[in-house]
Scaffold this active site. Structure first.
Site, mmCIF file in Angstrom:
data_model
loop_
_atom_site.group_PDB
_atom_site.id
_atom_site.type_symbol
_atom_site.label_atom_id
_atom_site.label_comp_id
_atom_site.label_asym_id
_atom_site.label_seq_id
_atom_site.Cartn_x
_atom_site.Cartn_y
_atom_site.Cartn_z
ATOM 1 C CE LYS A 163 48.407 39.323 41.861
ATOM 2 N NZ LYS A 163 48.078 40.771 41.911
HETATM 3 C C1 LIG Z 1 47.372 41.278 42.937
HETATM 4 C C2 LIG Z 1 47.452 42.728 43.117
HETATM 5 C C3 LIG Z 1 47.143 43.343 44.350
HETATM 6 C C4 LIG Z 1 46.645 42.550 45.537
HETATM 7 O O1 LIG Z 1 47.596 41.689 46.059
HETATM 8 P P1 LIG Z 1 47.161 40.505 47.064
HETATM 9 O O2 LIG Z 1 48.399 39.769 47.355
HETATM 10 O O3 LIG Z 1 46.150 39.683 46.314
HETATM 11 O O4 LIG Z 1 46.555 41.164 48.255
HETATM 12 C C5 LIG Z 1 47.284 44.715 44.464
HETATM 13 N N1 LIG Z 1 47.682 45.458 43.417
HETATM 14 C C6 LIG Z 1 47.968 44.917 42.217
HETATM 15 C C7 LIG Z 1 48.359 45.810 41.096
HETATM 16 C C8 LIG Z 1 47.871 43.542 42.030
HETATM 17 O O5 LIG Z 1 48.144 43.015 40.820
#
Ligand SMILES: *Cc1c(COP(=O)(O)O)cnc(C)c1O
Length: 430
Positions: free
Chosen positions: A107
């Site tokens: 993210k």
């Molecule tokens: C947010 C996150 C996900 C999921 O991603 P999305 O875009 O919400 O599907 C998977 N793994 C980790 C470690 C995350 O932080």
């Protein structure tokens, strides 16, 4: 480029307005009015281009008119200040490591890109902006870090007490400055409900400009396309049928991958890898989309019972079920299978994965039993040390803490405990 609301009851807006609003006034998610494929020459020469050049080409059409080429280049270069390596485990399986950023989860890219867009847009207007975000773990840290010290932007993060990992909690409660962490007595869904209520509360929105930094925001969602281009650049010379297995919760990341494919990136297939929150796995089997209450698992960033971005995926495929099914598979795994996946990666490949990546690996392996002539890339979405207890227990070995984690682990936690919406409201209005 303009964006329309998927509820179709709100006016089209520019990129800037879509970023500032987050969600359209009819509560729909924004979607680009056109998606123009990139020229073949771009894909043919991708091996010679830098990550920054690739990112520029990928996102340019969506932000142009609002952001000058010069500003876009600067934003991209500040966003991409770390690596995105593909680690090949054997001849037909690789891990795409998306955890080399400051908070060690994928993210970071979306949060850093969005914060820089907001800083640019803020300089063009007078009012301060408040970013309000609910987190189940990783979003909070990435947003806090990405927005730290950005002038004119305040960040308020809600997280569920005792339901995020120790490292995740430190990452979002130790920064100070323009970042406020609210520790909510409840579950992630309670945090999300409070945030949604605030966005609809005129007593708040008449006084302060609120925006969201969840993956519903186009400035967080679209830059996630970059990863799929970067992996392709590293793999295309040696592999023809490239398949991505994406650990999915709110389905923002995989939706960005499908956008990259729409732009012409030659990706053979996508797999949505899920924990027991399996609404999409069930949908692809039954054609019946049935949101469910969230179930808590050891892959907590994917504990989502009603993934917000799935509607964008439906739109990409014009709501044609058979077309969607031809491009996307999905499978789901329990916590005990997840632990087995972590063990297997360690014993067979000497690779330490976090629970989310392990689910990506399991889904990739399952797919390859049917389609052995493909090269599957699972996304390793977080560094294993973010889920230290689970991982160390599974592999019975100590995990070395990276410098980014060491830097926060002994800092003092600062949070405000709340349990009601009215408490949130008074904090926002002061
Ligand atoms: C947010 C996150 C996900 C999921 O991603 P999305 O875009 O919400 O599907 C998977 N793994 C980790 C470690 C995350 O932080």
């Amino acid at each position: 480029m303009n964006f329309y609301s998927l509820n179709k009851q709100a006016p089209e807006v520019s990129f800037k307005e879509a970023v500032l609003k987050g969600l359209a006034s009819d509560k729909g998610l924004y979607f680009p009015t056109s998606i123009k494929p990139l020229p073949n020459s771009f894909f043919e020469s991708i091996g010679d281009l830098s990550y920054e050049e690739i990112a520029f080409e990928a996102i340019h059409q969506f932000v142009t008119a609002e952001i000058s080429n010069e500003d876009l280049k600067r934003i991209i270069s500040e966003t991409l200040s770390f690596d995105f390596p593909v680690v090949t485990l054997d001849k037909n399986i690789s891990s795409l490591e998306l955890f080399h950023g400051p908070t060690m989860a994928f993210k970071d890219v979306g949060a850093r890109f969005m914060s820089r867009c907001l800083r640019l847009f803020h300089s063009e207007q007078k009012n301060d902006i408040t970013v309000l975000v609910a987190t189940s773990g990783d979003t909070g840290g990435a947003v806090a870090n990405g927005f730290l010290g950005v002038k004119g932007v305040k960040v308020v993060i809600l997280y569920p007490k005792d339901k995020v990992s120790k490292v995740q909690e430190k990452q979002l409660t130790t920064l100070g400055q323009n970042i406020t962490a609210l520790e909510v007595d409840g579950f992630f869904d309670d945090c999300q409900d409070m945030v949604k209520k605030a966005f609809l509360d005129r007593q708040i929105t008449d006084h302060i400009q609120l925006t969201s930094a969840n993956s519903i925001n186009v400035a967080r969602w679209l830059p996630q396309m970059f990863y799929f281009f970067f992996a392709y650049k590293q793999l295309y010379k040696n592999h023809k049928k490239i398949v991505f297995s994406v650990p999915s919760g709110n389905f923002g990341n995989i939706c960005a991958g499908l956008m990259a494919q729409k732009l012409g990136l030659p990706i053979h297939h996508f797999i949505a890898a899920n924990n027991t929150n399996q609404v999409v796995t069930d949908y692809l089997e039954t054609e019946n989309y049935q949101p469910k209450p969230t179930v808590q698992t050891i892959s907590n960033a994917m504990d989502v019972g009603n993934p917000s971005n799935f509607i964008r995926i439906q739109e990409l495929f014009k709501n044609e079920f058979s077309n969607l099914k031809a491009h996307l598979s999905s499978s789901s795994f329990s916590d005990s299978s997840t632990v087995e996946g972590i063990k297997e990666l360690y014993s067979d490949y000497n690779y330490i994965a976090d629970p989310h990546g392990a689910i990506g690996f399991l889904a990739a392996k399952e797919y390859q039993q049917k389609y052995p002539d493909t090269h599957c890339v699972f996304l390793e979405t977080a560094h294993p040390s973010k889920f230290l207890e689970t991982v160390e227990k599974a592999i019975d070995t100590k995990v070395e803490l990276p410098s980014q984690i060491k830097a926060v682990i002994n800092k003092e936690k600062k949070s405000i405990k709340i349990s009601t919406y009215d408490e949130l409201k008074s904090i926002l209005l002061n």
